[in-house]
Design a protein around this motif. Structure first.
Motif, PDB file in Angstrom:
ATOM      1  N   GLU A 155      26.396 -56.773 -42.358  1.00  0.00           N
ATOM      2  CA  GLU A 155      25.148 -57.078 -41.643  1.00  0.00           C
ATOM      3  C   GLU A 155      24.675 -55.881 -40.820  1.00  0.00           C
ATOM      4  O   GLU A 155      23.484 -55.589 -40.747  1.00  0.00           O
ATOM      5  CB  GLU A 155      25.337 -58.303 -40.748  1.00  0.00           C
ATOM      6  CG  GLU A 155      25.491 -59.598 -41.521  1.00  0.00           C
ATOM      7  CD  GLU A 155      25.715 -60.800 -40.623  1.00  0.00           C
ATOM      8  OE1 GLU A 155      25.359 -60.738 -39.418  1.00  0.00           O
ATOM      9  OE2 GLU A 155      26.250 -61.804 -41.118  1.00  0.00           O
ATOM     10  N   ILE A 156      25.608 -55.187 -40.192  1.00  0.00           N
ATOM     11  CA  ILE A 156      25.264 -53.997 -39.407  1.00  0.00           C
ATOM     12  C   ILE A 156      24.646 -52.929 -40.301  1.00  0.00           C
ATOM     13  O   ILE A 156      23.614 -52.341 -39.960  1.00  0.00           O
ATOM     14  CB  ILE A 156      26.521 -53.452 -38.676  1.00  0.00           C
ATOM     15  CG1 ILE A 156      26.930 -54.392 -37.534  1.00  0.00           C
ATOM     16  CG2 ILE A 156      26.276 -52.037 -38.155  1.00  0.00           C
ATOM     17  CD1 ILE A 156      28.274 -54.049 -36.911  1.00  0.00           C
ATOM     18  N   ILE A 157      25.275 -52.688 -41.439  1.00  0.00           N
ATOM     19  CA  ILE A 157      24.782 -51.681 -42.382  1.00  0.00           C
ATOM     20  C   ILE A 157      23.345 -51.995 -42.789  1.00  0.00           C
ATOM     21  O   ILE A 157      22.475 -51.121 -42.773  1.00  0.00           O
ATOM     22  CB  ILE A 157      25.708 -51.606 -43.618  1.00  0.00           C
ATOM     23  CG1 ILE A 157      27.037 -50.964 -43.231  1.00  0.00           C
ATOM     24  CG2 ILE A 157      25.049 -50.850 -44.770  1.00  0.00           C
ATOM     25  CD1 ILE A 157      28.129 -51.155 -44.272  1.00  0.00           C
TER      26      ILE A 157
ATOM     27  N   ILE B 286      31.867 -46.686 -31.108  1.00  0.00           N
ATOM     28  CA  ILE B 286      31.424 -47.162 -29.784  1.00  0.00           C
ATOM     29  C   ILE B 286      31.077 -45.980 -28.885  1.00  0.00           C
ATOM     30  O   ILE B 286      30.030 -45.970 -28.220  1.00  0.00           O
ATOM     31  CB  ILE B 286      32.507 -48.053 -29.131  1.00  0.00           C
ATOM     32  CG1 ILE B 286      32.638 -49.372 -29.891  1.00  0.00           C
ATOM     33  CG2 ILE B 286      32.190 -48.297 -27.652  1.00  0.00           C
ATOM     34  CD1 ILE B 286      33.912 -50.153 -29.573  1.00  0.00           C
ATOM     35  N   ILE B 287      31.932 -44.977 -28.866  1.00  0.00           N
ATOM     36  CA  ILE B 287      31.686 -43.798 -28.030  1.00  0.00           C
ATOM     37  C   ILE B 287      30.398 -43.099 -28.461  1.00  0.00           C
ATOM     38  O   ILE B 287      29.582 -42.696 -27.627  1.00  0.00           O
ATOM     39  CB  ILE B 287      32.906 -42.854 -28.067  1.00  0.00           C
ATOM     40  CG1 ILE B 287      34.083 -43.509 -27.332  1.00  0.00           C
ATOM     41  CG2 ILE B 287      32.566 -41.482 -27.487  1.00  0.00           C
ATOM     42  CD1 ILE B 287      35.431 -42.853 -27.580  1.00  0.00           C
TER      43      ILE B 287
ATOM     44  N   LEU C 131      24.410 -52.904 -31.228  1.00  0.00           N
ATOM     45  CA  LEU C 131      25.482 -52.526 -32.147  1.00  0.00           C
ATOM     46  C   LEU C 131      26.754 -52.183 -31.386  1.00  0.00           C
ATOM     47  O   LEU C 131      27.862 -52.549 -31.801  1.00  0.00           O
ATOM     48  CB  LEU C 131      25.062 -51.338 -33.014  1.00  0.00           C
ATOM     49  CG  LEU C 131      23.932 -51.559 -34.009  1.00  0.00           C
ATOM     50  CD1 LEU C 131      23.638 -50.260 -34.753  1.00  0.00           C
ATOM     51  CD2 LEU C 131      24.260 -52.676 -34.979  1.00  0.00           C
ATOM     52  N   MET C 132      26.591 -51.482 -30.273  1.00  0.00           N
ATOM     53  CA  MET C 132      27.741 -51.110 -29.456  1.00  0.00           C
ATOM     54  C   MET C 132      28.477 -52.361 -28.978  1.00  0.00           C
ATOM     55  O   MET C 132      29.714 -52.435 -29.039  1.00  0.00           O
ATOM     56  CB  MET C 132      27.283 -50.271 -28.257  1.00  0.00           C
ATOM     57  CG  MET C 132      28.391 -49.786 -27.372  1.00  0.00           C
ATOM     58  SD  MET C 132      27.768 -48.818 -25.982  1.00  0.00           S
ATOM     59  CE  MET C 132      26.742 -50.004 -25.126  1.00  0.00           C
ATOM     60  N   GLU C 133      27.738 -53.354 -28.526  1.00  0.00           N
ATOM     61  CA  GLU C 133      28.355 -54.596 -28.057  1.00  0.00           C
ATOM     62  C   GLU C 133      29.084 -55.316 -29.187  1.00  0.00           C
ATOM     63  O   GLU C 133      30.167 -55.866 -28.983  1.00  0.00           O
ATOM     64  CB  GLU C 133      27.295 -55.495 -27.431  1.00  0.00           C
ATOM     65  CG  GLU C 133      26.741 -54.927 -26.132  1.00  0.00           C
ATOM     66  CD  GLU C 133      25.489 -55.637 -25.641  1.00  0.00           C
ATOM     67  OE1 GLU C 133      24.906 -56.451 -26.391  1.00  0.00           O
ATOM     68  OE2 GLU C 133      25.091 -55.360 -24.499  1.00  0.00           O
TER      69      GLU C 133
ATOM     70  N   MET D 208      34.365 -56.483 -31.930  1.00  0.00           N
ATOM     71  CA  MET D 208      35.208 -56.315 -33.117  1.00  0.00           C
ATOM     72  C   MET D 208      36.479 -55.532 -32.775  1.00  0.00           C
ATOM     73  O   MET D 208      37.567 -55.858 -33.255  1.00  0.00           O
ATOM     74  CB  MET D 208      34.420 -55.629 -34.238  1.00  0.00           C
ATOM     75  CG  MET D 208      33.290 -56.492 -34.787  1.00  0.00           C
ATOM     76  SD  MET D 208      32.291 -55.628 -36.024  1.00  0.00           S
ATOM     77  CE  MET D 208      33.397 -55.772 -37.441  1.00  0.00           C
ATOM     78  N   ALA D 209      36.343 -54.505 -31.926  1.00  0.00           N
ATOM     79  CA  ALA D 209      37.496 -53.716 -31.503  1.00  0.00           C
ATOM     80  C   ALA D 209      38.459 -54.574 -30.680  1.00  0.00           C
ATOM     81  O   ALA D 209      39.684 -54.477 -30.836  1.00  0.00           O
ATOM     82  CB  ALA D 209      37.041 -52.500 -30.697  1.00  0.00           C
ATOM     83  N   TRP D 210      37.916 -55.413 -29.827  1.00  0.00           N
ATOM     84  CA  TRP D 210      38.748 -56.312 -29.031  1.00  0.00           C
ATOM     85  C   TRP D 210      39.561 -57.223 -29.954  1.00  0.00           C
ATOM     86  O   TRP D 210      40.762 -57.426 -29.744  1.00  0.00           O
ATOM     87  CB  TRP D 210      37.866 -57.123 -28.082  1.00  0.00           C
ATOM     88  CG  TRP D 210      38.505 -58.354 -27.512  1.00  0.00           C
ATOM     89  CD1 TRP D 210      39.731 -58.456 -26.915  1.00  0.00           C
ATOM     90  CD2 TRP D 210      37.937 -59.663 -27.483  1.00  0.00           C
ATOM     91  NE1 TRP D 210      39.963 -59.748 -26.511  1.00  0.00           N
ATOM     92  CE2 TRP D 210      38.872 -60.508 -26.859  1.00  0.00           C
ATOM     93  CE3 TRP D 210      36.732 -60.201 -27.921  1.00  0.00           C
ATOM     94  CZ2 TRP D 210      38.637 -61.862 -26.670  1.00  0.00           C
ATOM     95  CZ3 TRP D 210      36.491 -61.544 -27.723  1.00  0.00           C
ATOM     96  CH2 TRP D 210      37.437 -62.365 -27.098  1.00  0.00           C
ATOM     97  N   MET D 211      38.913 -57.759 -30.987  1.00  0.00           N
ATOM     98  CA  MET D 211      39.606 -58.643 -31.915  1.00  0.00           C
ATOM     99  C   MET D 211      40.731 -57.887 -32.638  1.00  0.00           C
ATOM    100  O   MET D 211      41.818 -58.433 -32.836  1.00  0.00           O
ATOM    101  CB  MET D 211      38.629 -59.218 -32.941  1.00  0.00           C
ATOM    102  CG  MET D 211      37.598 -60.152 -32.362  1.00  0.00           C
ATOM    103  SD  MET D 211      38.399 -61.662 -31.787  1.00  0.00           S
ATOM    104  CE  MET D 211      37.047 -62.408 -30.903  1.00  0.00           C
TER     105      MET D 211
END
Length: 156
Positions: free
Chosen positions: A61-63, A115-116, A141-143, A148-151
């Motif tokens: 979806e992001i892509i 993210i960075i 997108l960052m959020e 996703m990184a947290w998961m």
């Protein structure tokens, strides 16, 4: 027909170029996540297979949203593997085993890199290119990547 949406024309190409780099990063991360989905091994196979599937579906979806943002600016999105590999700032596979922890660490590193980069892009879109829409877009997108990184991190 020329795109006339309130962003100076000379900035549109620069914005699209930045977004296309991001698109390439996302596509490479999607591919690596799909690889994890297909090739994970171990006693947690089923749960990780399902988990990686949910992650690559979000990346898909992001892509699509990034490519559509580029098109809304009147430019074209890359759509070849060669083009993505030329534009990406990520690397292909770096882990040695097909364990869930190996995949997770590698994918987490890529999410954090994205993210960075996204965090650094936010002020550029506003201050440099006068594009509040793209600034808001990459903030969203960052959020998403932070979650996703947290998961991923929660599995380690």
């Amino acid at each position: 027909m020329k795109t006339n949406i309130g962003i100076p024309q000379n900035f549109m190409g620069e914005i699209a170029h930045e977004l296309n780099h991001l698109l390439a990063d996302e596509f490479l991360l999607y591919t690596k996540t799909k690889n994890a989905h297909w090739n994970v091994e171990g006693p947690d196979f089923h749960s990780m297979h399902v988990f990686f599937e949910s992650q690559f579906e979000q990346l898909d979806e992001i892509i699509d949203s990034i490519a559509e943002r580029v098109r809304s600016l009147g430019h074209f999105a890359p759509a070849t593997l060669k083009g993505f590999l030329e534009l990406t700032r990520l690397t292909e596979q770096s882990r040695e085993q097909n364990s869930s922890s190996g995949f997770i660490k590698e994918l987490l590193n890529d999410h954090e890199s994205i993210i960075i980069r996204l965090r650094a892009m936010v002020p550029s879109f506003i201050d440099k290119w006068q594009d509040a829409g793209s600034s808001d877009f990459v903030t969203g997108l960052m959020e998403t990547h932070e979650k996703m990184a947290w998961m991923l991190r929660a599995h380690l």
